[in-house]
Design a protein around this motif. Structure first.
Motif, mmCIF file in Angstrom:
data_model
loop_
_atom_site.group_PDB
_atom_site.id
_atom_site.type_symbol
_atom_site.label_atom_id
_atom_site.label_comp_id
_atom_site.label_asym_id
_atom_site.label_seq_id
_atom_site.Cartn_x
_atom_site.Cartn_y
_atom_site.Cartn_z
ATOM 1 N N ALA A 51 0.811 -1.228 0.000
ATOM 2 C CA ALA A 51 0.000 0.000 0.000
ATOM 3 C C ALA A 51 0.839 1.271 0.000
ATOM 4 O O ALA A 51 0.450 2.272 -0.602
ATOM 5 C CB ALA A 51 -0.932 0.002 1.208
ATOM 6 N N PHE A 52 2.003 1.251 0.671
ATOM 7 C CA PHE A 52 2.775 2.484 0.846
ATOM 8 C C PHE A 52 4.249 2.359 0.496
ATOM 9 O O PHE A 52 4.951 3.369 0.471
ATOM 10 C CB PHE A 52 2.677 2.957 2.310
ATOM 11 N N GLN A 55 6.054 3.504 -5.245
ATOM 12 C CA GLN A 55 5.266 4.587 -5.823
ATOM 13 C C GLN A 55 3.983 4.104 -6.488
ATOM 14 O O GLN A 55 2.917 4.697 -6.290
ATOM 15 C CB GLN A 55 6.120 5.365 -6.828
ATOM 16 N N PHE A 58 1.453 3.108 -3.863
ATOM 17 C CA PHE A 58 0.911 4.269 -3.161
ATOM 18 C C PHE A 58 -0.079 5.018 -4.047
ATOM 19 O O PHE A 58 -1.109 5.516 -3.568
ATOM 20 C CB PHE A 58 2.058 5.187 -2.739
ATOM 21 N N THR A 61 -3.278 3.168 -3.900
ATOM 22 C CA THR A 61 -3.926 3.392 -2.603
ATOM 23 C C THR A 61 -4.700 4.707 -2.605
ATOM 24 O O THR A 61 -5.860 4.766 -2.177
ATOM 25 C CB THR A 61 -2.880 3.407 -1.478
ATOM 26 N N ALA A 315 -5.754 1.442 1.543
ATOM 27 C CA ALA A 315 -4.590 0.596 1.819
ATOM 28 C C ALA A 315 -4.988 -0.875 1.875
ATOM 29 O O ALA A 315 -4.234 -1.751 1.418
ATOM 30 C CB ALA A 315 -3.939 1.028 3.131
ATOM 31 N N GLN A 318 -5.461 -2.060 -1.855
ATOM 32 C CA GLN A 318 -4.212 -2.239 -2.582
ATOM 33 C C GLN A 318 -3.295 -3.245 -1.890
ATOM 34 O O GLN A 318 -2.768 -4.159 -2.520
ATOM 35 C CB GLN A 318 -3.504 -0.882 -2.735
#
Length: 366
Positions: A51-52, A55, A58, A61, A315, A318
């Motif tokens: 999720a983070f 790139q 993110f 997300t 989040a 993803q």
């Protein structure tokens, strides 16, 4: 001012209580993972990285987050007026139809700076129109808005199937979808905008509708807590009888609040149709309207809370896809289970920890 007996401070009710509910949901999920032989810590790492951690992930997300902000705001606005709008799915669907019709009709004639705002307005208007009749039936005929909005979800789905199978279908396509819009109707992608500024960012569906969602959060906050219309809305939601004595007409408020709620849900079509798909197609709403109910509940029907809750569900969407790919024992259905547990603890079991917190905070104050 001291808190009344049995009441929680604002910070505990709005932050601590939801946090405990989310932690409980993840603890139960961890137990399930242990039962199937998977490490919950490893699963959490994969989800967070998916999720983070890079790139593209993110970007996805935030793309999911955008849709949840729109539908969460739609539910929250109606809830402040004492209405439970669960028709966000159908309103988002019809909102996308409005945006798509505007593009199909005008993309050969208008430049982007005129066409895109027109399509955004069409998306909101079509969503509002789809919510108008349930609002009218609730206000004038006493038909419960929960029942009518559920029915309108199915009507929206049937209408879209008919239109995309018989009216708007591109003759050159096997699937039920319209022709692709001209590029003047496409919302700019964030990675393209950053590339124009010399900043490298991986490709993702994230587009400028994310900023539109944030603007809607500010406008909703201003409306509900800083305007006369917001005062009328909250008064009707708190006590419609008292609202009448204050000179407010509850029926009128119910109708315009439902239209506003539908308009916010309809803006999902901006993200999906103008921002990503660039054509009308079936099932683009993908359950975002129903998840918006959980987002509003978790976010305490406040725009700031809705943004945070939307980010959490984005989040999960993803990171859950990454988790299902990297851990074969964890299927996509188990990711849905995680979302369901969060909804359970933040909805049906929302106040499970409330008595404990009241005792702890009361004894500390004493």
């Amino acid at each position: 001012m001291s808190q009344p007996a049995g009441a929680l401070p604002g910070w505990a009710n709005k932050a601590l209580l939801p946090a405990l509910n989310i932690i409980s949901a993840f603890l139960v999920t961890g137990i399930v993972f242990l039962m199937i032989g998977e490490s919950p810590i490893e699963a959490a790492k994969i989800m967070l990285y998916g999720a983070f951690g890079y790139q593209e992930g993110f970007g996805y997300t935030l793309y999911y987050t955008t849709n949840f902000i729109f539908t969460g705001l739609a539910v929250a606005v109606a809830f402040h007026a004492g209405l439970f709008n669960i028709g966000g799915e159908g309103q988002a669907y019809i909102g996308g139809l409005g945006a798509g019709l505007a593009c199909l009709a005008l993309d050969a004639y208008l430049p982007a700076w005129i066409l895109i705002p027109l399509a955004v307005v069409a998306s909101a208007l079509f969503g509002a129109a789809w919510a108008f009749l349930p609002g009218y039936l609730q206000a004038r005929r006493g038909s419960h808005v929960v029942i009518t909005t559920i029915m309108f979800n199915f009507l929206a789905s049937s209408l879209m199937v008919y239109l995309l199978s018989h009216v708007l279908k591109d003759p050159g396509q096997m699937s039920s979808s319209s022709r692709e819009f001209a590029e003047v109707a496409w919302l700019p992608f964030i990675h393209n905008m950053l590339a124009g500024m010399g900043i490298s960012f991986d490709e993702s569906p994230l587009n400028v509708s994310f900023f539109l969602a944030l603007v809607c959060c500010v406008l909703v906050w201003l409306l509900i807590w800083r305007t006369r219309w917001g005062y009328e809305l909250r008064t009707v939601g708190s006590n419609s009888t008292a609202a009448v004595y204050a000179g407010i007409k509850p029926a009128k408020v119910i109708i315009w609040v439902m239209c506003l709620s539908g308009a916010l849900a309809g803006l999902v079509g901006v993200n999906e149709i103008l921002g990503v798909q660039h054509r009308l197609l079936l099932d683009f709403s993908a359950g975002y309207g129903f998840v918006g109910i959980a987002v509003a509940l978790m976010g305490r029907n406040h725009p700031v809370g809705i943004v945070l809750a939307s980010l959490l569900f984005g989040a999960l969407y993803q990171g859950g896809a990454e988790l299902a790919f990297d851990m074969p024992n964890i299927t996509r259905d188990m990711v849905v289970m995680i979302q369901g547990l969060i909804i359970l603890f933040c909805g049906a079991l929302e106040f499970m920890y409330r008595p404990l917190l009241v005792r702890l905070l009361s004894s500390k104050a004493a």
